[in-house]
Motif scaffolding. Structure first.
Motif, PDB file in Angstrom:
ATOM      1  N   ILE A 252       7.259   2.979   2.183  1.00  0.00           N
ATOM      2  CA  ILE A 252       7.818   2.908   0.917  1.00  0.00           C
ATOM      3  C   ILE A 252       8.855   3.828   0.705  1.00  0.00           C
ATOM      4  O   ILE A 252       9.937   3.417  -0.061  1.00  0.00           O
ATOM      5  N   ARG A 253       8.761   5.140   1.117  1.00  0.00           N
ATOM      6  CA  ARG A 253       9.590   5.961   1.121  1.00  0.00           C
ATOM      7  C   ARG A 253      11.128   5.641   1.963  1.00  0.00           C
ATOM      8  O   ARG A 253      12.028   6.107   1.595  1.00  0.00           O
ATOM      9  N   ASN A 254      10.800   4.741   2.826  1.00  0.00           N
ATOM     10  CA  ASN A 254      11.954   4.080   3.412  1.00  0.00           C
ATOM     11  C   ASN A 254      12.522   2.929   2.752  1.00  0.00           C
ATOM     12  O   ASN A 254      13.385   1.938   3.365  1.00  0.00           O
ATOM     13  N   LEU A 269       4.549  -4.460 -12.581  1.00  0.00           N
ATOM     14  CA  LEU A 269       4.991  -3.149 -12.370  1.00  0.00           C
ATOM     15  C   LEU A 269       4.146  -2.100 -12.307  1.00  0.00           C
ATOM     16  O   LEU A 269       2.943  -2.083 -13.008  1.00  0.00           O
ATOM     17  N   VAL A 270       4.133  -1.329 -11.281  1.00  0.00           N
ATOM     18  CA  VAL A 270       2.914  -0.271 -10.899  1.00  0.00           C
ATOM     19  C   VAL A 270       3.671   0.991 -10.532  1.00  0.00           C
ATOM     20  O   VAL A 270       4.903   0.900 -10.356  1.00  0.00           O
ATOM     21  N   GLY A 282       7.267   0.088  -8.483  1.00  0.00           N
ATOM     22  CA  GLY A 282       7.495  -1.015  -7.761  1.00  0.00           C
ATOM     23  C   GLY A 282       6.752  -2.200  -8.306  1.00  0.00           C
ATOM     24  O   GLY A 282       5.725  -2.104  -9.302  1.00  0.00           O
ATOM     25  N   ARG A 283       6.862  -3.274  -7.523  1.00  0.00           N
ATOM     26  CA  ARG A 283       5.978  -4.688  -7.757  1.00  0.00           C
ATOM     27  C   ARG A 283       4.829  -4.718  -6.695  1.00  0.00           C
ATOM     28  O   ARG A 283       4.973  -4.881  -5.677  1.00  0.00           O
ATOM     29  N   TYR A 284       3.679  -5.083  -7.439  1.00  0.00           N
ATOM     30  CA  TYR A 284       2.590  -5.327  -6.812  1.00  0.00           C
ATOM     31  C   TYR A 284       2.500  -6.658  -6.208  1.00  0.00           C
ATOM     32  O   TYR A 284       2.972  -7.865  -6.732  1.00  0.00           O
ATOM     33  N   GLU A 292      10.850  -0.355  -6.358  1.00  0.00           N
ATOM     34  CA  GLU A 292      12.195  -0.368  -6.920  1.00  0.00           C
ATOM     35  C   GLU A 292      12.740   0.905  -7.308  1.00  0.00           C
ATOM     36  O   GLU A 292      13.797   1.023  -7.375  1.00  0.00           O
ATOM     37  N   ARG A 293      11.998   1.985  -7.426  1.00  0.00           N
ATOM     38  CA  ARG A 293      12.352   3.268  -7.640  1.00  0.00           C
ATOM     39  C   ARG A 293      11.583   4.090  -6.791  1.00  0.00           C
ATOM     40  O   ARG A 293      10.202   4.346  -7.077  1.00  0.00           O
ATOM     41  N   VAL A 294      12.197   4.613  -5.808  1.00  0.00           N
ATOM     42  CA  VAL A 294      11.645   5.817  -4.799  1.00  0.00           C
ATOM     43  C   VAL A 294      11.767   7.394  -5.417  1.00  0.00           C
ATOM     44  O   VAL A 294      12.857   7.580  -5.453  1.00  0.00           O
TER      45      VAL A 294
END
Length: 297
Positions: A252-254, A269-270, A282-284, A292-294
């Protein structure tokens, strides 16, 4: 000489904004006092309004959109008998009336101002018309015909009623203008009206009881201000929280979908955390989350 970029500091600072200060000025002072790289706010307050202004710092700015739809609570006083250019006490009086409503008359019309209503913003507002702010056009003397917009009003309660004033509490969704409520109440009651005093007591998860005084925001109080910061996930309370696996967090961080534990609706959205803290919004997608936002904490 290279410009100093500021510190990587993240979190939320709730400010009890005083009257006579713009929301932009509050954000700028908080950013300066904390020497922060990035800052923004969740929901503008009029310059003459007081109360909760939640300032996001650093990575918390990525959570602002998550509370855009949050309910907000306002305590305000309406002066009866006059309508102004700005719909508050700072404007020029344009119409007057000798009529005054009783408490029973006021209470009787409040149901018409609750639920899903249509509201015309004040002429002096930040609404854009053909790319220009309404308040700029209004200052130039243009006659504006602003379109009505939907607004959810959770509740509108009469707190007290005097001879020439009435105090209310309103809980509403995004995009609400208390000045419009005062104007429209005055017209509906046949007495005209405008806002005399407006205070936001809470906004989503942020409460005025947690607010710091604007006068105490300074470089000399930097350490104290940091102790008042709320974590960025304060703004994520309405989103389901899932846990990333170690490999999932790395992916995810990448910017890639990563494995998580916990359940949500497909496409919901979670927000995701791991042992080190928040990872993303992000989206499950059934066992994984597409970020979507890291968060880079």
């Amino acid at each position: 000489m290279a410009r100093k970029k500021g510190r990587d500091i993240s979190g939320w600072l709730v400010v009890d904004k005083p009257a006579g200060v713009t929301s932009t000025a509050v954000v700028a002072k908080v950013r300066w006092a904390l020497d922060a790289k990035k800052a923004g706010h969740a929901g503008t307050l009029d310059p003459d309004a007081t109360g909760v202004l939640a300032v996001a710092l650093g990575e918390a700015t990525k959570t602002v959109a998550s509370i855009t739809d949050a309910l907000k609570c306002y305590d305000f006083v309406v002066n009866w008998g006059a309508e102004t250019t700005t719909d508050d006490a700072s404007g020029d009086v344009v119409r007057q009336s000798d009529t005054r409503p009783t408490a029973d008359q006021i209470t009787a019309v409040l149901p018409e101002f609750t639920g899903q209503i249509m509201q015309v913003p004040p002429a002096f507002s930040a609404v854009k018309i053909d790319g220009e702010r309404a308040y700029d056009l209004a200052r130039e003397g243009e006659e504006l015909d602003l379109a009505a917009r939907p607004l959810w009003v959770e509740g509108l309660t009469l707190i007290e009623s005097g001879a020439d004033t009435a105090r209310f509490e309103m809980v509403c969704g995004k995009g609400g203008y208390v000045r419009s409520i005062a104007r429209d109440l005055g017209r509906h009651l046949g007495c005209l009206g405008h806002v005399d005093h407006l205070r936001r007591t809470w906004s989503g998860p942020f409460d005025v009881a947690d607010g710091v005084e604007f006068a105490k925001i300074d470089r000399d109080t930097q350490e104290w201000l940091e102790s008042r910061l709320l974590p960025l996930e304060t703004a994520l309370v309405e989103l389901p929280q899932l846990r990333a696996t170690p490999e999932g967090a790395r992916r995810i961080r990448n910017g890639n979908p990563g494995e998580v534990t916990g359940m949500a609706e497909w496409g919901e959205l979670v927000w995701v955390a791991d042992a080190d803290g928040p990872v993303c919004i992000g989206r499950y997608q059934g066992g994984t989350v597409q970020p979507e936002r890291v968060f880079n904490l």
